[in-house]
Write a protein that holds these residues in place. Structure first.
Motif, PDB file in Angstrom:
ATOM      1  N   ILE A  32       0.713  -1.241   0.003  1.00 48.80           N
ATOM      2  CA  ILE A  32       0.142  -0.139   0.140  1.00 48.80           C
ATOM      3  C   ILE A  32       0.898   1.146  -0.015  1.00 48.80           C
ATOM      4  CG2 ILE A  32      -1.766   1.277   1.312  1.00 48.80           C
ATOM      5  CD1 ILE A  32      -2.774  -1.498   2.306  1.00 48.80           C
ATOM      6  N   ASN A  33       1.846   1.130   0.807  1.00 48.45           N
ATOM      7  CA  ASN A  33       2.883   2.277   0.925  1.00 48.45           C
ATOM      8  C   ASN A  33       3.368   2.569  -0.488  1.00 48.45           C
ATOM      9  OD1 ASN A  33       5.753   3.213   1.164  1.00 48.45           O
ATOM     10  ND2 ASN A  33       4.846   4.061   3.039  1.00 48.45           N
ATOM     11  N   MET A  91       8.247  12.653   1.151  1.00 51.00           N
ATOM     12  CA  MET A  91       9.235  12.150   2.194  1.00 51.00           C
ATOM     13  C   MET A  91       8.731  11.397   3.302  1.00 51.00           C
ATOM     14  SD  MET A  91      11.570  15.752   1.882  1.00 51.00           S
ATOM     15  CE  MET A  91      12.056  16.545   0.271  1.00 51.00           C
ATOM     16  N   GLU A  92       7.480  11.836   3.653  1.00 54.37           N
ATOM     17  CA  GLU A  92       7.181  11.102   4.863  1.00 54.37           C
ATOM     18  C   GLU A  92       6.527   9.800   4.652  1.00 54.37           C
ATOM     19  OE1 GLU A  92       3.214  11.753   7.923  1.00 54.37           O
ATOM     20  OE2 GLU A  92       3.801  13.131   6.367  1.00 54.37           O
ATOM     21  N   SER A  96       8.218   6.190   6.118  1.00 52.28           N
ATOM     22  CA  SER A  96       7.039   5.112   6.644  1.00 52.28           C
ATOM     23  C   SER A  96       7.581   3.773   6.191  1.00 52.28           C
ATOM     24  CB  SER A  96       5.728   5.614   6.337  1.00 52.28           C
ATOM     25  OG  SER A  96       4.893   4.621   6.640  1.00 52.28           O
ATOM     26  N   ARG A  97       8.005   3.878   4.842  1.00 49.09           N
ATOM     27  CA  ARG A  97       8.312   2.758   4.146  1.00 49.09           C
ATOM     28  C   ARG A  97       9.442   2.008   5.061  1.00 49.09           C
ATOM     29  NH1 ARG A  97       7.363   0.342  -0.666  1.00 49.09           N
ATOM     30  NH2 ARG A  97       9.009  -0.992  -1.598  1.00 49.09           N
ATOM     31  N   LEU A  98      10.681   2.895   5.132  1.00 47.52           N
ATOM     32  CA  LEU A  98      11.696   2.516   6.043  1.00 47.52           C
ATOM     33  C   LEU A  98      11.381   1.806   7.422  1.00 47.52           C
ATOM     34  CD1 LEU A  98      14.320   5.133   5.311  1.00 47.52           C
ATOM     35  CD2 LEU A  98      14.106   2.859   4.074  1.00 47.52           C
ATOM     36  N   SER A 121      10.132  -3.114  10.545  1.00 50.92           N
ATOM     37  CA  SER A 121       9.526  -3.825  11.445  1.00 50.92           C
ATOM     38  C   SER A 121       9.440  -5.421  10.697  1.00 50.92           C
ATOM     39  CB  SER A 121       7.977  -3.334  11.337  1.00 50.92           C
ATOM     40  OG  SER A 121       8.018  -2.278  12.180  1.00 50.92           O
ATOM     41  N   ILE A 122       9.433  -5.622   9.474  1.00 48.81           N
ATOM     42  CA  ILE A 122       9.632  -7.059   8.822  1.00 48.81           C
ATOM     43  C   ILE A 122      10.751  -7.486   8.939  1.00 48.81           C
ATOM     44  CG2 ILE A 122      10.005  -7.971   6.470  1.00 48.81           C
ATOM     45  CD1 ILE A 122       7.979  -5.808   5.353  1.00 48.81           C
ATOM     46  N   SER A 123      11.854  -6.737   9.270  1.00 50.46           N
ATOM     47  CA  SER A 123      13.182  -7.476   9.530  1.00 50.46           C
ATOM     48  C   SER A 123      13.311  -7.898  10.953  1.00 50.46           C
ATOM     49  CB  SER A 123      14.651  -6.631   9.385  1.00 50.46           C
ATOM     50  OG  SER A 123      15.550  -7.013   9.711  1.00 50.46           O
TER      51      SER A 123
END
Length: 452
Positions: free
Chosen positions: A179-180, A216-217, A221-223, A228-230
């Protein structure tokens, strides 16, 4: 004299009959454990499904199998079962006589003559279990074994629930990442549109900068999602007792679970929940420990015997040797340690009462977990319906504001607001879909599911 001894033994056996009593479950009420919720109230329950029928995702099944073979806590629980089995074997062997073999030899010299003596023989001691001390110890060992098996099952059900929860957490994060990415691409296109409108005088620099800030926000958020996935993959790898690595998984939208849930009746928690059964076996073990402490007040009767070969007959050395045979029966009545026995019995009784309270509380906790999971499942189901309609409405709102921005005086702020609202709604929808899956997993675990 013989009749007197028999009468005394008979009276002691009658007074010691209480130590032979078997454990029976105390009265526990299961009424009201399940709240009045709109679900089927019969004996059918999802807890009766084996885990591989409950979780049909092949990737998840592979992870669960890996966990059941390699997880450290589960292997420790298996070792506890083996130790309890050994303890039970030792308790059973206590009924048999203890046998030992002895060999002795001596050399003495007096007044110029040398005497050599020897004794070779075997001895046996056998304690008669008239007052139930050995029986209570054995029954306590049986309860401990059953409790260790229940503990192993509790670890297994918790392990399966943990793996499934982590797996679908990753699937939810993947959905949010998708979604992101999709929204990020759309906002980048919005920036290009605003720059084009700026060149023809229909937008301004502030609008372009505001749109770039929103991009940029989203990138930040993607990072955060990737982080969280890692972290979730690292945690799941640790549960599976393997180095941190990428976890192969399916999509959140492909998850298949029942649309209707059967929870059975609350009485089934006594047999389905391994932690509740474990708490009851702890109570049974404490009950038999009390019996052992009570049996300490009664005498112990031991039969002893020796059979062997000696060349020393009454201090006179003879060769060849002669058979040595004796048998002894002894009755030992505790006298001076009565105070210690009273203290030990009081301790055992308090531990038994403590185990009873913990057993009752474990049942109440189980009912709470079922109610919480069922409420979460029903709530998420309704929230998903609302979120799906909201996302559909906001998609249409974004499409129309983008058209208006190109062909009317609608400002960039309305477009960005519509896109931000849509992003939040889609993220929430993914979260609520996961919440429903998590509620099913928690309910399956709370009802005692997770068997092979």
């Amino acid at each position: 004299m013989k009749n007197t001894v028999l009468i005394i033994l008979s009276l002691l056996m009658l007074t010691g009959c209480g130590t032979y009593s078997r454990y029976t479950r105390p009265e526990v009420s299961t009424d009201g454990l399940f709240r009045d919720l709109p679900v089927a109230n019969d004996t059918s329950t999802i807890a009766s499904l084996p885990w591989h029928e409950m979780f049909t995702d092949t990737c998840l099944q592979s992870l669960i199998e890996k966990g059941l073979s390699a997880n450290t806590d589960y292997n420790v629980a298996r070792l506890r079962v083996e130790a309890a089995e050994a303890s039970l074997s030792a308790a059973k062997l206590a009924y048999l006589p203890s046998v030992g073999l002895t060999a002795e030899g001596s050399v003495s010299r007096y007044d110029g003559s040398t005497a050599k003596t020897y004794n070779v023989g075997g001895g046996a001691n056998w304690e008669l279990d008239i007052f139930g001390k050995l029986t209570s110890a054995k029954r306590g060992a049986v309860a401990a074994l059953e409790g260790s098996r229940d503990y192993r099952q509790a670890v297994q059900t918790r392990l399966i629930a943990t793996i499934a929860d982590s797996y679908y957490t990753l699937a939810m994060l993947d959905a949010q990442l998708e979604i992101n990415g999709r929204t990020l691409e759309s906002w980048r296109n919005t920036v290009k549109t605003l720059e084009a409108l700026k060149r023809v005088g229909k937008s301004n620099e502030a609008g372009v900068l505001q749109a770039k800030s929103s991009v940029m926000e989203l990138e930040a958020s993607r990072l955060a999602i990737l982080k969280s996935i890692s972290e979730t993959e690292n945690a799941l790898s640790s549960v599976l007792a393997m180095p941190s690595q990428t976890i192969r998984r399916g999509n959140l939208s492909d998850a298949v679970f029942p649309d209707t849930i059967a929870i059975g009746v609350s009485l089934q928690l006594l047999s389905n929940r391994p932690d509740v059964r474990n708490a009851e076996m702890n109570l049974a073990q404490a009950f038999y420990a009390t019996n052992v402490a009570r049996a300490a007040f009664y005498p112990s009767i031991t039969l002893s015997g020796t059979l062997g070969w000696t060349n020393n007959g009454g201090g006179i050395v003879t060769n060849p040797g002669q058979w040595l045979l004796n048998a002894i029966g002894s009755l030992t009545q505790p006298l001076f340690n009565r105070g210690t026995n009273i203290a030990n019995l009081k301790i055992a009784k308090t531990q038994q009462e403590e185990a009873r309270l913990l057993f009752q509380q474990s049942l109440l906790d189980a009912g709470k977990e079922v109610n919480d999971a069922l409420t979460a499942w029903q709530t998420a189901k309704s929230q998903i319906d609302i979120s799906e309609r909201q996302v559909e409405t906001l998609n249409e709102a974004v499409r129309k504001t983008q058209l208006l921005m190109r062909h009317s005086d609608t400002t960039y702020l309305e477009v960005l607001t519509a896109q931000q609202t849509l992003l939040n709604a889609e993220m929430t929808l993914a979260q609520r879909r996961f919440d429903r899956i998590q509620a099913v997993i928690n309910l399956y675990h709370a009802l005692g599911g997770g068997y092979d």
